[in-house]
Every structure is written in C-alpha cells, then in structure tokens.
Enzyme design. Sequence first.
Site, PDB file in Angstrom:
ATOM      1  N   LYS A   1      -4.615 -24.729  46.469  1.00 61.89           N
ATOM      2  CA  LYS A   1      -5.913 -25.275  46.111  1.00 61.89           C
ATOM      3  C   LYS A   1      -6.338 -26.272  47.183  1.00 61.89           C
ATOM      4  CE  LYS A   1      -6.429 -23.451  41.891  1.00 61.89           C
ATOM      5  NZ  LYS A   1      -7.608 -22.659  41.458  1.00 61.89           N
TER       6      LYS A   1
ATOM      7  N   LYS B   1     -10.291 -11.777  35.484  1.00 68.00           N
ATOM      8  CA  LYS B   1      -9.776 -12.733  34.506  1.00 68.00           C
ATOM      9  C   LYS B   1     -10.304 -12.360  33.126  1.00 68.00           C
ATOM     10  CE  LYS B   1      -9.315 -16.800  37.527  1.00 68.00           C
ATOM     11  NZ  LYS B   1      -9.831 -18.166  37.825  1.00 68.00           N
TER      12      LYS B   1
END
Length: 329
Positions: free
Chosen positions: A150, A246
């Site tokens: 990230k 997702k």
Amino acid sequence: MHRSLRAQHDRFALSRPFRISRGVKTAADVVTVEIAEGDVVGRGEGVPYPRYGESIERALAEIEAARAAIEAGATRDDLLTTMRPGAARNAVDCALWDLEARLSGRSVAAMIGNPQPETLASALTIGIDQPSAMGAAASEIAAAPLIKVKVNADAPDAQLAAVRAAAPDARLIVDPNESWDEALVRAIQPLLVELRVDLLEQPVPAEEDGWLEGFRPDVPICADESAHVAGDIDQLARRYQVVNVKLDKTGGLTGALLLARAARSRGLGLMTGCMVSSSLSIAPALHIARMSDFVDLDGPIWLREDRPGGVRDRDGYMVPPAPGFWGMA
C-alpha cells in the site's frame, strides 16, 4: 418450506492498524446474514464500504427491505434485479449459496462445476508507513510468494525500493488506492519495471481514469474501484489489463462469477480481492481465486480473532477453511 432470515452487525478487532491512502482501520465491521430452512442454516457476510456510500446501517436496511422476498423463496438470480450490487446483497447471496449446498448435499464447487478450492498463494499486505518501517515489515514476510504494498503519493519510490530490497524474490502488487494522478503514473513506469513490480492496482481515482484509454503501461494496471459488475466490462477493457473481482462490489458470488467470466472473455487478467473481513467473506471468494492470476484474500489475517474454522495463512499460502465451514454439504 418457509425460510427465516437473520441479519446482524458483527465487529472483529484487528491485531494491528491497517493503513491505506484513505485512512486507518482498527476493526472490521461486517454484516452477517443467516437464512434458515428448518434446522438447516446458510451463512454469508458482507463488508459495507464507505468509499461506495455504504454503511452497516444502510446494509441492514437494504436486507430488511428484501426480507419478505427472501423469506418467500427469492433465488440468487432474483437478487440480481431486486437488490443493488454491494455488501448487503453479497451477504444474502452467499448465504443462499451456502444454504443450497447444505440442503442439496452438493458443494458450491460442484454447483459451479469446479474442483474444491485448495491451498493457494495469496498476497500478504504491507500498510503505508515510513520506508524503513515498510522495509522491516517486508523482511518479516520476505519468503512469501506475493506481497501487496500500500502506498500513497508522498514517497512511493522510497517505500517501494525499501520493500523490494527486503523481499528480493517476492512478486509485488503496488496499490495506491486511487491516490496518484496521471503524471505520477506515467513518471513512475521505469521504476516499476526496475523493481520488478508485477501489477499496479487502481492508481488513479475511478472518476478520473478516462486517460487510461490508449495508454500502454510498462506494468499491467488492474481495475479495483473502477470495477464493480459484469456490465462494466466494455469500459474496463478499454482502460485496464486486469480486473479485481471483489464480492462486496459484485454483490455476491453470483455476480462475481459473471464479472470473472466476462473479463476472461475479453482477454483480461483476473485478480481476486477482499475487504478486511472474517473468513466468512473469504470462503466464497476462493471459488473466484482459483480462476485468478493474482489473489489478495488476506483480510482475516489482520483480525485478532477470526470465526472458528476459518482460513489460515501459511507463509503467504492460504489454507481453505475447515470442512463444513461454508459451501459444503
């Protein structure tokens, strides 16, 4: 037989803070749905995501609004038109898959026509921090086959270099969570190649990704926040090389299968992702993961305590949940 539905808010504390460009999480807030026929119960979980205007309260209200239809026998296909894609429909859809498996004596894998999920490589995530701290975190998981990093727009070059130095052999996914702009994406291409990055995930805001049409990146770019349902596929195919599926965005396993098959039909790569969640969110996603090029299902790994019998991480390899946990007879 008449069904009964129960939906509730569950919270799972994290073992450590989870930092991305949009903020810090210290707990996973989920909606758990149980649908019963007699003494047989199917379970599902959804994670409402504020980025998409969702909340626990809104998800529970959506489920309550659909209660009568669900208890009267609405099918998974019915949900595609009676509930909007999102966390609420995901929880209900997955509960119906689980219920059908338990009632019919056929596993979800058999219903889909796939083998039962097995142990597979799944990314371990390094949250945003100072480059030295991110390098130290990478050294602890350097043996993992796939690491997701990230980053934001502040110091991605130093952060990525520190991670690569500490984990020289792992495949890398870089995830700015929409925090970059066009100029940075273009400028950082040589560094991504130098550091052997395998995938760049949703670098720019979904509302500002039109310039990606015609752009030929040196490292494949994956749609995440830009990708929701199979109906998005034409636009996605013009802008991205990979699609992150997702279940909380597709509205369940039913919608996820539609998106995954649409992506493959257009020659796009597949990634399976998740929110920070319990293993009840991950068990259905494993059926998409076995079809995917990249898997990022480490949500439960961040929990202080998961649901009993859930998935387990073994040095970057995800072990499926215990028999009977979800989707089995």
